[in-house]
Motif scaffolding. Sequence first.
Motif, PDB file in Angstrom:
ATOM      1  N   ASP A 112       0.790  -1.308  -0.003  1.00 13.16           N
ATOM      2  CA  ASP A 112      -0.037   0.037  -0.060  1.00 13.16           C
ATOM      3  C   ASP A 112       0.816   1.311   0.083  1.00 13.16           C
ATOM      4  OD1 ASP A 112      -2.359  -1.641   0.108  1.00 13.16           O
ATOM      5  OD2 ASP A 112      -2.650  -1.447   2.172  1.00 13.16           O
ATOM      6  N   THR A 113       1.974   1.325   0.735  1.00 10.11           N
ATOM      7  CA  THR A 113       2.957   2.383   0.828  1.00 10.11           C
ATOM      8  C   THR A 113       3.291   2.643  -0.652  1.00 10.11           C
ATOM      9  OG1 THR A 113       3.439   2.082   3.115  1.00 10.11           O
ATOM     10  CG2 THR A 113       4.922   3.041   1.899  1.00 10.11           C
ATOM     11  N   VAL A 114       3.878   1.544  -1.312  1.00  8.72           N
ATOM     12  CA  VAL A 114       4.417   1.744  -2.460  1.00  8.72           C
ATOM     13  C   VAL A 114       3.472   2.410  -3.653  1.00  8.72           C
ATOM     14  CG1 VAL A 114       5.304   0.409  -4.785  1.00  8.72           C
ATOM     15  CG2 VAL A 114       6.127  -0.023  -2.535  1.00  8.72           C
ATOM     16  N   LEU A 115       2.196   1.971  -3.503  1.00  8.38           N
ATOM     17  CA  LEU A 115       1.042   2.368  -4.353  1.00  8.38           C
ATOM     18  C   LEU A 115       0.700   3.805  -4.104  1.00  8.38           C
ATOM     19  CD1 LEU A 115      -1.025  -0.946  -4.575  1.00  8.38           C
ATOM     20  CD2 LEU A 115       0.276   0.297  -6.432  1.00  8.38           C
ATOM     21  N   VAL A 116       0.541   4.151  -2.829  1.00 12.41           N
ATOM     22  CA  VAL A 116       0.477   5.609  -2.196  1.00 12.41           C
ATOM     23  C   VAL A 116       1.326   6.434  -2.791  1.00 12.41           C
ATOM     24  CG1 VAL A 116       0.191   7.104  -0.265  1.00 12.41           C
ATOM     25  CG2 VAL A 116      -1.265   5.032  -0.694  1.00 12.41           C
ATOM     26  N   VAL A 162       1.183   9.644  -5.311  1.00  8.39           N
ATOM     27  CA  VAL A 162       1.317  10.864  -4.704  1.00  8.39           C
ATOM     28  C   VAL A 162       2.232  11.624  -5.842  1.00  8.39           C
ATOM     29  CG1 VAL A 162       2.799  12.050  -3.221  1.00  8.39           C
ATOM     30  CG2 VAL A 162       1.094  10.620  -2.276  1.00  8.39           C
ATOM     31  N   ASP A 163       3.217  10.794  -6.370  1.00 11.42           N
ATOM     32  CA  ASP A 163       4.451  11.085  -7.129  1.00 11.42           C
ATOM     33  C   ASP A 163       3.720  11.672  -8.697  1.00 11.42           C
ATOM     34  OD1 ASP A 163       7.207  11.528  -8.249  1.00 11.42           O
ATOM     35  OD2 ASP A 163       6.371  10.181  -9.861  1.00 11.42           O
ATOM     36  N   GLN A 164       2.700  10.898  -8.979  1.00  9.79           N
ATOM     37  CA  GLN A 164       1.812  11.042 -10.103  1.00  9.79           C
ATOM     38  C   GLN A 164       1.097  12.429 -10.078  1.00  9.79           C
ATOM     39  OE1 GLN A 164      -0.894   8.192 -11.180  1.00  9.79           O
ATOM     40  NE2 GLN A 164      -2.251   9.616 -12.281  1.00  9.79           N
ATOM     41  N   LEU A 165       0.410  12.751  -8.973  1.00  7.15           N
ATOM     42  CA  LEU A 165      -0.391  13.866  -8.774  1.00  7.15           C
ATOM     43  C   LEU A 165       0.581  15.074  -8.304  1.00  7.15           C
ATOM     44  CD1 LEU A 165      -3.229  12.581  -6.645  1.00  7.15           C
ATOM     45  CD2 LEU A 165      -3.260  13.035  -9.054  1.00  7.15           C
ATOM     46  N   TRP A 166       1.616  15.005  -7.663  1.00  8.00           N
ATOM     47  CA  TRP A 166       2.498  16.091  -7.419  1.00  8.00           C
ATOM     48  C   TRP A 166       3.361  16.625  -8.537  1.00  8.00           C
ATOM     49  CZ3 TRP A 166       2.736  18.572  -2.760  1.00  8.00           C
ATOM     50  CH2 TRP A 166       3.864  19.366  -2.606  1.00  8.00           C
ATOM     51  N   PHE A 167       3.744  15.636  -9.325  1.00 12.75           N
ATOM     52  CA  PHE A 167       4.424  16.353 -10.630  1.00 12.75           C
ATOM     53  C   PHE A 167       3.693  16.235 -11.775  1.00 12.75           C
ATOM     54  CE2 PHE A 167       7.912  14.462  -7.744  1.00 12.75           C
ATOM     55  CZ  PHE A 167       8.365  15.668  -7.700  1.00 12.75           C
ATOM     56  N   ARG A 168       2.355  15.999 -11.721  1.00  7.95           N
ATOM     57  CA  ARG A 168       1.230  16.129 -12.857  1.00  7.95           C
ATOM     58  C   ARG A 168       1.854  15.229 -13.951  1.00  7.95           C
ATOM     59  NH1 ARG A 168      -2.212  20.667 -11.839  1.00  7.95           N
ATOM     60  NH2 ARG A 168      -1.408  21.623  -9.731  1.00  7.95           N
ATOM     61  N   ASP A 169       2.258  14.064 -13.702  1.00  9.79           N
ATOM     62  CA  ASP A 169       3.103  13.089 -14.625  1.00  9.79           C
ATOM     63  C   ASP A 169       1.938  12.065 -14.797  1.00  9.79           C
ATOM     64  OD1 ASP A 169       5.233  14.426 -15.989  1.00  9.79           O
ATOM     65  OD2 ASP A 169       6.566  13.353 -14.237  1.00  9.79           O
ATOM     66  N   LEU A 170       1.318  11.965 -16.232  1.00 10.45           N
ATOM     67  CA  LEU A 170       0.505  10.485 -16.344  1.00 10.45           C
ATOM     68  C   LEU A 170       1.489   9.380 -16.349  1.00 10.45           C
ATOM     69  CD1 LEU A 170      -2.020  12.063 -18.961  1.00 10.45           C
ATOM     70  CD2 LEU A 170      -2.278  11.535 -16.714  1.00 10.45           C
ATOM     71  N   ALA A 189      -0.642  -2.602 -11.483  1.00  9.35           N
ATOM     72  CA  ALA A 189      -1.711  -3.751 -11.378  1.00  9.35           C
ATOM     73  C   ALA A 189      -1.018  -5.007 -10.766  1.00  9.35           C
ATOM     74  CB  ALA A 189      -2.297  -4.067 -12.780  1.00  9.35           C
ATOM     75  N   GLY A 190       0.232  -5.076 -10.981  1.00 11.91           N
ATOM     76  CA  GLY A 190       0.970  -6.126 -10.270  1.00 11.91           C
ATOM     77  C   GLY A 190       1.095  -6.025  -8.707  1.00 11.91           C
ATOM     78  N   PHE A 191       1.440  -4.827  -8.292  1.00 10.82           N
ATOM     79  CA  PHE A 191       1.514  -4.647  -6.769  1.00 10.82           C
ATOM     80  C   PHE A 191      -0.082  -4.989  -6.462  1.00 10.82           C
ATOM     81  CE2 PHE A 191       5.163  -2.376  -7.537  1.00 10.82           C
ATOM     82  CZ  PHE A 191       6.027  -2.384  -6.394  1.00 10.82           C
ATOM     83  N   ILE A 192      -1.244  -4.439  -7.005  1.00 14.83           N
ATOM     84  CA  ILE A 192      -2.536  -4.728  -6.702  1.00 14.83           C
ATOM     85  C   ILE A 192      -2.706  -5.957  -6.148  1.00 14.83           C
ATOM     86  CG2 ILE A 192      -4.837  -4.261  -7.097  1.00 14.83           C
ATOM     87  CD1 ILE A 192      -4.027  -1.431  -8.154  1.00 14.83           C
ATOM     88  N   ALA A 193      -2.315  -6.821  -7.488  1.00 11.98           N
ATOM     89  CA  ALA A 193      -2.727  -8.117  -7.264  1.00 11.98           C
ATOM     90  C   ALA A 193      -1.839  -8.754  -6.163  1.00 11.98           C
ATOM     91  CB  ALA A 193      -2.276  -9.066  -8.424  1.00 11.98           C
ATOM     92  N   ALA A 194      -0.759  -8.384  -5.912  1.00  9.57           N
ATOM     93  CA  ALA A 194       0.011  -8.824  -4.580  1.00  9.57           C
ATOM     94  C   ALA A 194      -0.539  -8.566  -3.573  1.00  9.57           C
ATOM     95  CB  ALA A 194       1.529  -8.514  -4.843  1.00  9.57           C
TER      96      ALA A 194
END
Length: 111
Positions: free
Chosen positions: A18-22, A26-34, A44-49
């Motif tokens: 969960d920490t890795v995904l959060v 956060v990096d995506q939203l903070w730097f506005r990088d898609l 998706a791999g992290f979510i499955a794990a």
Amino acid sequence: MPSDLSRLVNALGLIAVDTVLVLAFVDQLWFRDLPCPLCILQRAGFIAAGFGLALNLLFGPRPSHYGVMILGASMGAAMSMHQILLHIVPGTGSFGNPILGLHLYTWAFIA
């Protein structure tokens, strides 16, 4: 007693995933990088794990839950390695800003 240890290890693993995904969001939203398509597949791999870990916490450890974790982690690692190999050649560029000298796809492979 081993059940308590198993629950603790699964809970700590789920917190780590969960920490890795959060941090990725956060990096995506903070730097506005898609995120690129490979980054989405890594997530998706992290979510499955994490789903496999959550199943272990809810229903107790079972081989099928570990299978979900292994499958998700393997898929995420394969996508991370693919992206690392795409950008390993000098002069081909990279995606995103490095964090502690490594890009997020490299950190995803390490995780």
